[in-house]
Design a protein around this motif. Sequence first.
Motif, PDB file in Angstrom:
ATOM      1  N   GLN A  75       0.833  -1.198   0.000  1.00 18.92           N
ATOM      2  CA  GLN A  75       0.000   0.000   0.000  1.00 18.92           C
ATOM      3  C   GLN A  75       0.870   1.251   0.000  1.00 18.92           C
ATOM      4  O   GLN A  75       1.836   1.359   0.765  1.00 18.92           O
ATOM      5  N   LEU A  76       0.480   2.214  -0.837  1.00 22.06           N
ATOM      6  CA  LEU A  76       1.167   3.499  -0.885  1.00 22.06           C
ATOM      7  C   LEU A  76       0.874   4.264   0.401  1.00 22.06           C
ATOM      8  O   LEU A  76      -0.284   4.484   0.753  1.00 22.06           O
ATOM      9  N   VAL A  77       1.933   4.647   1.121  1.00 28.97           N
ATOM     10  CA  VAL A  77       1.768   5.367   2.392  1.00 28.97           C
ATOM     11  C   VAL A  77       2.459   6.726   2.390  1.00 28.97           C
ATOM     12  O   VAL A  77       2.291   7.513   3.315  1.00 28.97           O
ATOM     13  N   GLY A  78       3.241   7.003   1.358  1.00 33.29           N
ATOM     14  CA  GLY A  78       3.928   8.280   1.258  1.00 33.29           C
ATOM     15  C   GLY A  78       4.172   8.635  -0.194  1.00 33.29           C
ATOM     16  O   GLY A  78       4.451   7.757  -1.014  1.00 33.29           O
ATOM     17  N   LEU A  79       4.039   9.914  -0.524  1.00 33.93           N
ATOM     18  CA  LEU A  79       4.174  10.356  -1.903  1.00 33.93           C
ATOM     19  C   LEU A  79       4.837  11.726  -1.941  1.00 33.93           C
ATOM     20  O   LEU A  79       4.413  12.645  -1.226  1.00 33.93           O
ATOM     21  N   LYS A  80       5.878  11.837  -2.751  1.00 32.58           N
ATOM     22  CA  LYS A  80       6.539  13.122  -2.970  1.00 32.58           C
ATOM     23  C   LYS A  80       6.619  13.361  -4.466  1.00 32.58           C
ATOM     24  O   LYS A  80       6.878  12.440  -5.243  1.00 32.58           O
ATOM     25  N   ASP A  81       6.405  14.607  -4.874  1.00 29.84           N
ATOM     26  CA  ASP A  81       6.488  14.930  -6.297  1.00 29.84           C
ATOM     27  C   ASP A  81       7.965  14.946  -6.729  1.00 29.84           C
ATOM     28  O   ASP A  81       8.865  14.815  -5.876  1.00 29.84           O
ATOM     29  N   PRO A  82       8.235  15.094  -8.022  1.00 33.10           N
ATOM     30  CA  PRO A  82       9.632  15.068  -8.491  1.00 33.10           C
ATOM     31  C   PRO A  82      10.532  16.125  -7.859  1.00 33.10           C
ATOM     32  O   PRO A  82      11.746  15.966  -7.817  1.00 33.10           O
ATOM     33  N   LYS A  83       9.951  17.200  -7.331  1.00 37.22           N
ATOM     34  CA  LYS A  83      10.740  18.249  -6.674  1.00 37.22           C
ATOM     35  C   LYS A  83      10.967  17.960  -5.200  1.00 37.22           C
ATOM     36  O   LYS A  83      11.635  18.718  -4.514  1.00 37.22           O
ATOM     37  N   GLU A  90      -4.570  11.101  -0.918  1.00 35.65           N
ATOM     38  CA  GLU A  90      -5.990  11.166  -1.280  1.00 35.65           C
ATOM     39  C   GLU A  90      -6.277  12.355  -2.200  1.00 35.65           C
ATOM     40  O   GLU A  90      -7.024  12.230  -3.169  1.00 35.65           O
ATOM     41  N   GLN A  91      -5.650  13.486  -1.936  1.00 34.02           N
ATOM     42  CA  GLN A  91      -5.856  14.653  -2.800  1.00 34.02           C
ATOM     43  C   GLN A  91      -5.221  14.439  -4.168  1.00 34.02           C
ATOM     44  O   GLN A  91      -5.797  14.808  -5.185  1.00 34.02           O
ATOM     45  N   ALA A  92      -4.047  13.847  -4.199  1.00 33.75           N
ATOM     46  CA  ALA A  92      -3.335  13.662  -5.465  1.00 33.75           C
ATOM     47  C   ALA A  92      -3.957  12.580  -6.341  1.00 33.75           C
ATOM     48  O   ALA A  92      -3.991  12.701  -7.568  1.00 33.75           O
ATOM     49  N   LEU A  93      -4.452  11.488  -5.722  1.00 34.80           N
ATOM     50  CA  LEU A  93      -4.932  10.342  -6.489  1.00 34.80           C
ATOM     51  C   LEU A  93      -6.422  10.065  -6.329  1.00 34.80           C
ATOM     52  O   LEU A  93      -6.950   9.136  -6.941  1.00 34.80           O
ATOM     53  N   GLY A  94      -7.101  10.835  -5.496  1.00 36.23           N
ATOM     54  CA  GLY A  94      -8.534  10.678  -5.327  1.00 36.23           C
ATOM     55  C   GLY A  94      -8.948   9.563  -4.373  1.00 36.23           C
ATOM     56  O   GLY A  94     -10.133   9.325  -4.173  1.00 36.23           O
ATOM     57  N   THR A  95      -7.994   8.881  -3.773  1.00 38.72           N
ATOM     58  CA  THR A  95      -8.268   7.798  -2.840  1.00 38.72           C
ATOM     59  C   THR A  95      -7.001   7.468  -2.068  1.00 38.72           C
ATOM     60  O   THR A  95      -5.897   7.734  -2.537  1.00 38.72           O
ATOM     61  N   LYS A  96      -7.183   6.877  -0.890  1.00 38.27           N
ATOM     62  CA  LYS A  96      -6.041   6.356  -0.137  1.00 38.27           C
ATOM     63  C   LYS A  96      -5.801   4.888  -0.458  1.00 38.27           C
ATOM     64  O   LYS A  96      -4.819   4.304  -0.030  1.00 38.27           O
ATOM     65  N   GLN A  97      -6.717   4.290  -1.210  1.00 31.93           N
ATOM     66  CA  GLN A  97      -6.621   2.868  -1.562  1.00 31.93           C
ATOM     67  C   GLN A  97      -5.771   2.708  -2.817  1.00 31.93           C
ATOM     68  O   GLN A  97      -6.281   2.505  -3.924  1.00 31.93           O
ATOM     69  N   VAL A  98      -4.448   2.812  -2.630  1.00 29.77           N
ATOM     70  CA  VAL A  98      -3.499   2.725  -3.735  1.00 29.77           C
ATOM     71  C   VAL A  98      -2.513   1.600  -3.412  1.00 29.77           C
ATOM     72  O   VAL A  98      -1.852   1.637  -2.372  1.00 29.77           O
ATOM     73  N   PHE A  99      -2.459   0.619  -4.300  1.00 26.79           N
ATOM     74  CA  PHE A  99      -1.645  -0.568  -4.053  1.00 26.79           C
ATOM     75  C   PHE A  99      -0.837  -0.958  -5.286  1.00 26.79           C
ATOM     76  O   PHE A  99      -1.227  -0.675  -6.411  1.00 26.79           O
ATOM     77  N   GLN A 100       0.280  -1.625  -5.039  1.00 25.91           N
ATOM     78  CA  GLN A 100       1.003  -2.375  -6.051  1.00 25.91           C
ATOM     79  C   GLN A 100       0.966  -3.818  -5.575  1.00 25.91           C
ATOM     80  O   GLN A 100       1.291  -4.100  -4.420  1.00 25.91           O
ATOM     81  N   VAL A 101       0.543  -4.708  -6.463  1.00 27.86           N
ATOM     82  CA  VAL A 101       0.442  -6.123  -6.119  1.00 27.86           C
ATOM     83  C   VAL A 101       1.373  -6.899  -7.045  1.00 27.86           C
ATOM     84  O   VAL A 101       1.230  -6.847  -8.272  1.00 27.86           O
TER      85      VAL A 101
END
Length: 121
Positions: free
Chosen positions: A30-38, A45-56
């Motif tokens: 599960q994605l728990v942290g996100l930083k832009d290229p800068k 949730e604001q960036a992707l519209g949900t907190k339910q973001v996964f890589q399986v």
Amino acid sequence: MRKLLTTLALCAVASTGWAQAATELVGKWQLVGLKDPKGNTLNIEQALGTKQVFQVFSAPNGFEGVVGDQRARGTWMLSPDNKTLTVKVDGQTVKFRVESFTAQTRVISADELGTLSYEKR
């Protein structure tokens, strides 16, 4: 002969390390942290519209990206030195640098996407 045996032993150790990392990668993250290229921290949730973001990741190389109700399937490959994770989805290939990787946490980055932090679920 000794040189040949040493080389074979080193190859076995190297491939075991890759296999271990690849084995630990298999599962749901599960994605728990996100930083832009800068390097600016983003609200997932604001960036992707949900907190339910996964890589399986599934063995041997199946991949599924999940963002809310959306799913994309593809393949993955981890480099022999465990420093590059390549994901192919819908004809696009993204090469991530593996910044850190344990059995429970993983941080990857790509120039165009920024830095993504995951926890195993």
